[in-house]
Design an enzyme around this catalytic site. Structure first.
Site, PDB file in Angstrom:
ATOM      1  N   TYR A  87      17.541  -7.851   8.813  1.00 11.09           N
ATOM      2  CA  TYR A  87      17.268  -8.087  10.240  1.00 11.09           C
ATOM      3  C   TYR A  87      17.402  -6.806  11.060  1.00 11.09           C
ATOM      4  O   TYR A  87      16.778  -6.661  12.103  1.00 11.09           O
ATOM      5  CB  TYR A  87      18.247  -9.119  10.810  1.00 11.09           C
ATOM      6  CG  TYR A  87      17.826 -10.558  10.664  1.00 11.09           C
ATOM      7  CD1 TYR A  87      17.448 -11.079   9.441  1.00 11.09           C
ATOM      8  CD2 TYR A  87      17.819 -11.395  11.775  1.00 11.09           C
ATOM      9  CE1 TYR A  87      17.084 -12.403   9.323  1.00 11.09           C
ATOM     10  CE2 TYR A  87      17.453 -12.727  11.663  1.00 11.09           C
ATOM     11  CZ  TYR A  87      17.086 -13.224  10.432  1.00 11.09           C
ATOM     12  OH  TYR A  87      16.739 -14.539  10.328  1.00 11.09           O
ATOM     13  N   LYS A 144      20.509 -11.660  -4.679  1.00 12.63           N
ATOM     14  CA  LYS A 144      19.348 -11.527  -5.564  1.00 12.63           C
ATOM     15  C   LYS A 144      19.582 -10.286  -6.414  1.00 12.63           C
ATOM     16  O   LYS A 144      18.771  -9.362  -6.464  1.00 12.63           O
ATOM     17  CB  LYS A 144      18.065 -11.451  -4.717  1.00 12.63           C
ATOM     18  CG  LYS A 144      16.765 -11.537  -5.496  1.00 12.63           C
ATOM     19  CD  LYS A 144      16.478 -12.895  -6.093  1.00 12.63           C
ATOM     20  CE  LYS A 144      15.266 -12.823  -7.008  1.00 12.63           C
ATOM     21  NZ  LYS A 144      15.012 -14.076  -7.747  1.00 12.63           N
ATOM     22  N   ASP A 146      17.313 -17.948  -5.140  1.00 10.99           N
ATOM     23  CA  ASP A 146      16.311 -18.968  -5.485  1.00 10.99           C
ATOM     24  C   ASP A 146      16.990 -20.180  -6.122  1.00 10.99           C
ATOM     25  O   ASP A 146      16.686 -21.337  -5.808  1.00 10.99           O
ATOM     26  CB  ASP A 146      15.203 -18.380  -6.375  1.00 10.99           C
ATOM     27  CG  ASP A 146      15.733 -17.593  -7.569  1.00 10.99           C
ATOM     28  OD1 ASP A 146      16.954 -17.299  -7.626  1.00 10.99           O
ATOM     29  OD2 ASP A 146      14.929 -17.264  -8.466  1.00 10.99           O
ATOM     30  N   ASP A 192      19.956 -17.331   6.784  1.00 10.59           N
ATOM     31  CA  ASP A 192      19.039 -17.950   7.744  1.00 10.59           C
ATOM     32  C   ASP A 192      18.266 -19.070   7.047  1.00 10.59           C
ATOM     33  O   ASP A 192      18.173 -20.198   7.548  1.00 10.59           O
ATOM     34  CB  ASP A 192      18.072 -16.895   8.289  1.00 10.59           C
ATOM     35  CG  ASP A 192      17.076 -17.482   9.259  1.00 10.59           C
ATOM     36  OD1 ASP A 192      17.495 -18.219  10.162  1.00 10.59           O
ATOM     37  OD2 ASP A 192      15.864 -17.228   9.101  1.00 10.59           O
ATOM     38  N   ASP A 245      19.085 -23.510   7.211  1.00 11.22           N
ATOM     39  CA  ASP A 245      18.119 -24.543   7.633  1.00 11.22           C
ATOM     40  C   ASP A 245      17.973 -25.600   6.543  1.00 11.22           C
ATOM     41  O   ASP A 245      17.915 -26.800   6.821  1.00 11.22           O
ATOM     42  CB  ASP A 245      16.734 -23.932   7.903  1.00 11.22           C
ATOM     43  CG  ASP A 245      16.516 -23.571   9.363  1.00 11.22           C
ATOM     44  OD1 ASP A 245      17.501 -23.209  10.034  1.00 11.22           O
ATOM     45  OD2 ASP A 245      15.361 -23.648   9.835  1.00 11.22           O
TER      46      ASP A 245
HETATM   47  C1  IPM Z   1      18.908 -18.716  13.545  1.00  8.66           C
HETATM   48  C2  IPM Z   1      17.532 -18.434  14.083  1.00  8.66           C
HETATM   49  C3  IPM Z   1      17.459 -16.963  14.485  1.00  8.66           C
HETATM   50  C4  IPM Z   1      17.699 -16.135  13.242  1.00  8.66           C
HETATM   51  C5  IPM Z   1      16.150 -16.535  15.180  1.00  8.66           C
HETATM   52  C6  IPM Z   1      15.851 -17.410  16.386  1.00  8.66           C
HETATM   53  C7  IPM Z   1      16.148 -15.092  15.555  1.00  8.66           C
HETATM   54  O1  IPM Z   1      16.563 -18.773  13.150  1.00  8.66           O
HETATM   55  O2  IPM Z   1      19.876 -18.539  14.304  1.00  8.66           O
HETATM   56  O3  IPM Z   1      19.021 -19.127  12.396  1.00  8.66           O
HETATM   57  O4  IPM Z   1      16.760 -15.861  12.478  1.00  8.66           O
HETATM   58  O5  IPM Z   1      18.840 -15.743  13.031  1.00  8.66           O
HETATM   59 MG    MG Z   2      17.345 -19.747  11.452  1.00 10.09          MG
END
Ligand code: IPM
Ligand code: MG
Length: 357
Positions: A142, A192, A224, A248, A252
């Protein structure tokens, strides 16, 4: 009486709606538990671009650094997708994380019994899941340099750099080891290392730290495989330690174990100074302003803020209990709606939560 200064960052999309709900609840629990909260709202993301031309005005960052805790709702809107990267809402959020030096992002994933059938996974797979993603937040690909886009002969190239220093790995690994020690004592570090040098360094540093935490059992998993194991057998995980990008993605995925990403809070912490508390979900521009948003991840983020940031555990317990009670009472926002339940909008959900308090 203890006084805490909270900066609220409503941001974009559904952010303002869920912020209203969280603020009302915070006011009630602070009165009940004998401390006072002062709220100061600051712009960030798209709303800050509209107001000032910048996704993170200097005044917002200064106010956040001077606060006792920061509660952020969500940023982002497709309206800004064509702006140069430094002017986009996401850059404001990344700037805030970097500017406050919030290198440790904690994303707990716990199955709420009332929601078990809201998950797209089978009950047998997710029952009892209780894990914590510890994601490095201010380094990795990032923020790595060099990055950019260059014209090459008859072509164009885009590039980013995934890089970690040993000290960056050490400080996030330490956070994860300490959390594992307080939990079930199992730490799984995700990398990885079969392909990436940066991951081999990551793995070596985690291994080097392991002897300091004899009560913690360390394992390593390629990213993975971790993605697969999270949906195959998520109960095997206690603490998952990841770099910025892998965390990240995996957070999710892990969020969906609970049925909706609308349920997941997070905390971002540095080694000193205020923490930043925010739901894992985004700004959901498709439902913004329609009173459809699920405010629960925001309320649970406010609870994390009380517990971790302001050391008001009893008030945090109350907020979490209110969420549980409302869910047990069969109230659902659209994202979690199931047969036999009562569907509510964001505002009405806020009212139910107030009642449950
Ligand atoms: C998260 C989001 C952020 C990230 C974005 C909005 C920049 O996806 O907090 O997980 O990638 O960290
Ligand atoms: Mg995110």
């Amino acid at each position: 009486m203890a006084q805490h200064r909270v900066v609220l960052l409503p941001g974009d999309g559904i952010g303002p709606e869920i912020t209203v709900v969280a603020r009302q609840l915070l006011e009630v629990v602070s009165q009940r538990h004998g401390f006072s909260l002062s709220f100061e709202e600051q712009p960030i993301g798209g709303s800050a671009i509209d107001a000032t031309g910048e996704p993170l005005p200097a005044s917002t960052l200064e106010a956040c650094k001077a606060a006792d805790a920061v509660l952020l709702a969500a940023i982002g809107s497709p309206r800004f997708d064509s702006l140069p990267r430094e002017k986009r809402p996401e850059t404001g959020l990344l700037g805030l994380r970097a500017g406050m030096e919030l290198f440790a992002n904690l994303r707990p994933v716990k199955i709420v019994p009332a929601l078990i059938d809201a998950s797209s996974l089978k009950r047998q797979v997710i029952e009892g899941v209780d894990l914590m993603v510890v994601r490095e937040l201010t380094g990795g690909i990032y923020f790595g340099q060099p990055k950019g886009r260059i014209e090459t002969e008859g072509d164009e190239r885009g590039f980013n750099t995934m890089t970690y220093s040993a000290s960056e790995v050490d400080r996030i690994a330490k956070v994860a080891f300490e959390i594992a020690q307080e939990r079930r004592g199992r730490l799984c570090s995700v990398d990885k290392a079969n392909v990436l040098d940066v991951s081999q360094l990551w793995r070596d540093r985690v291994d080097a730290m392991a002897p300091d935490y004899s009560g913690v059992e360390v394992s390593h998993m390629y990213v993975d495989n971790a993605a697969m194991q999270l949906v195959r057998d998520p109960r095997q995980f206690d603490v998952l330690l990841t770099g910025n990008l892998f965390g990240d993605i995996l957070s999710d995925e892990a969020a969906m174990l609970t049925g909706s990403i609308g349920m997941l809070p997070s905390a971002s912490l540095g080694s000193e100074g205020p923490g930043l508390f925010e739901p894992v979900h985004g700004s959901a521009p498709d439902i913004a302003g329609q009173d459809k948003a699920n405010p629960m991840a925001m309320v649970l983020s406010a609870a994390m803020m009380l517990r971790i940031g302001l050391k008001q555990a009893a008030a945090a317990d109350d907020l979490e209990a209110a969420v549980d009670a409302v869910l047990a009472g069969g109230f659902r926002t659209g994202d979690l709606m199931a047969e036999g339940c009562t569907q509510l909008g964001c505002r009405a959900m806020g009212e139910q939560l107030l009642k449950a308090l």
